[in-house]
Design an enzyme around this catalytic site. Sequence first.
Site, PDB file in Angstrom:
ATOM      1  N   SER A  14     -28.147   6.009 -10.718  1.00  0.00           N
ATOM      2  CA  SER A  14     -27.226   4.800 -11.015  1.00  0.00           C
ATOM      3  C   SER A  14     -27.197   4.213 -12.327  1.00  0.00           C
ATOM      4  CB  SER A  14     -27.789   3.447 -10.167  1.00  0.00           C
ATOM      5  OG  SER A  14     -28.907   2.919 -10.797  1.00  0.00           O
ATOM      6  N   ASP A  15     -26.241   3.968 -13.071  1.00  0.00           N
ATOM      7  CA  ASP A  15     -26.331   3.482 -14.402  1.00  0.00           C
ATOM      8  C   ASP A  15     -27.555   2.451 -14.279  1.00  0.00           C
ATOM      9  OD1 ASP A  15     -26.273   2.936 -17.097  1.00  0.00           O
ATOM     10  OD2 ASP A  15     -23.837   2.900 -17.010  1.00  0.00           O
TER      11      ASP A  15
END
Length: 776
Positions: A304-305
């Site tokens: 994920s960012d």
Amino acid sequence: MAMATTIANRAPKVSVLLCFSIYFALLSFSCSRVLGQSSPVFACDVKSNSSLASLGFCDTSLGIDSRVGDLVKRLTLQEKIGFLVNKAGSVSRLGIPQYEWWSEALHGVSYVGPGTHFSNVVPGATSFPQVILTAATFNTSLFEAIGRVVSTEARAMYNVGLAGLTYWSPNINIFRDPRWGRGQETPGEDPLLSSKYGSSYVRGLQQRDGDPNGLKVAACCKHYTAYDVDNWKGTDRYHFNAVVTKQDLDDTFQPPFKSCVVDGNVASVMCSYNKVNGKPTCADPDLLAGVIRGEWKLNGYIVSDCDSVDVFYNSQHYTKTPEEAAAKAILAGLDLNCGSFLGQHTEAAVKGGLVDEAAIDKAISNNFATLMRLGFFDGDPSKQLYGKLGPKDVCTAENQELARETARQGIVLLKNSPGSLPLSPTAIKSLAVIGPNANVTKTMIGNYEGTPCKYTTPLQGLTASVATTYQPGCSNVACGTAQVDDAKKIAASADATVLIMGADQSIEAESRDRIDLNLPGQQTLLVTEVAKASKGPVILVIMSGGGFDISFAKSNDKITSILWVGYPGEAGGAAIADVIFGYYNPSGRLPMTWYPQAYVDKVPMTNMNMRPDPATGYPGRTYRFYTGETVYSFGDGLSYSSFNHHLAQAPRLVYVPLEEGHVCRSTRCKSLDVAEQHCQNLGFDIHLRVKNMGSISGSHTVFLFTTPPSIHNSPQKHLLGFEKVFLTGQTETLVKFKVDVCKDLSVVDELGTRKVALGQHVLHVGSLKHSLNVRV
């Protein structure tokens, strides 16, 4: 020692024992810090703990799947959850130390992210130009060469405990809107160039000598997908819902990611903050498990960012509880959470029956397999391939020269009046150097930067060849009040004037999109007044990531030349001087359209549509669809030579073979599905003779564009291929393009399906046009 004494002096009753324990704690802290700088982090240290040799996951003779399976089955649920986050847990009973996944290497080893830092052991690393300028070289072998240098420096830093092995680069989002603050990090607006850049840079980072599945370092293509609004007029990336048609998604936004996975074999893809059509990308099983892992067959992990899972729970309110958010992310196909959210809420999600332990096993297996391919579980790295790399391999003369060469190849000459550039270093006795970016250092390396080996500023670069006088003209790029008179004075008496203007991270950056395309503050006034006062040629240099509306300078005869230099990296100043004085013949081409201010006045940044809409007057985006006026166009760029193209070989007719009974044998079809049976080996060659008509040697990028038949709202033209060639004066060469009919002459229809367009295609090379009919 001094500290222990002070404590004892201030508190006489503190026992000597306590003083000594504090002293030894301090001593061991300082020792571990020094040791931390000299030894890498790795698992299966059999030398220190011989019992680890009997563990299957430490046995390098076994296959990766067997080793991963062995490791996962030894872990408790709590231990497994510790491996779902970037600051991965340690399991000392199994000889697994803590590992930090987050490092960055956008254009050199970066200090952004906790996995990597600099010290007196390695004080800096080679800082290449920001990606937008590297893309302007249109040189795929250079993209890969930079990746090789960066991964060598990363491995060297890993070996002395200063860096990780997993790098969350490159950024291959499409530079869709000129206002985007992060456009500077990308290879520009074209899906083919972005695909070639991404897959080439990834190969340079990852390819390990002699082992097709091994990794030198692990790259990561980001931010998946349709991410290109950071913070514009109150809309930010944490809340933005990108409404994207299926056609635009598959035609524009997805191709670079597909190429990264399929052609580059990237080890990771990062999902983005934004929603796409109402769903957070990091919670979308169609986008993650369905496309990245299912269709494209990712060999690696999905991350994920940073804090994306937290964002879709807390900011986007996509789920009612944090446990649901954790479960949705894992079930969508997320393997690693940059942040702590999965570490905090996954156990409760499992206990609540929202996700089963098998899904956790699957996620951490992808993470462990990546570390295995990196050699992290193979014991002492000094005994492995790349184990001998160290500080001597960082900032080498060759690496620093490559940074300068990249900037030289990327710099774009946009305007050049007769008698202007190149300046003669012998004829010019005095050069006025003016502008807020004329003597900058850090501005040249953009964002996601590391400490560079050293800097050469534009002023230093120019002063190395001629005598200069310098005035900043503005105190910074915002240029609230220009010091016009001082600048005019030095321009009036100099043989030539170089104005170095543009932007920096205070104007365009992550979380900072622009509102307009004009030069900031009073920069335009300064440029115009200085040009008026100058007695010799006036060279305007724009240092920026995004384009500007500099129509005023383009049409001003007193401004004799214009250069765009991106953010040119640590050696930027030297490269600018190389071009200005003709030591290097410019060959860069714009990787993005430069729009007039009127464009952004009427187009909201949040409208994701690529295609124009005549009904509303919406003009479309990028050279592939935009129908309006430009200041400069994609692919623009001049040279000190001129180059001629001659078409030596190209077919006029291509037949697509169809099986018996195919509907298009009896019915007139406008397009065909791209299908295995009729696409097999369906292609042709195009041969072009390219001649350097001038006396100066130089490089030239040959662009092959096509205009497809106007079906399915197809692009007005798009790039099929490009090739950079070097030619000495008055010589010619043959450039060959292989055209794959189903890949290169296909378009994406309204439903997102790729179709071979039947009918007339027009191929363009420079001013040449060639018609080609595709029939069944």
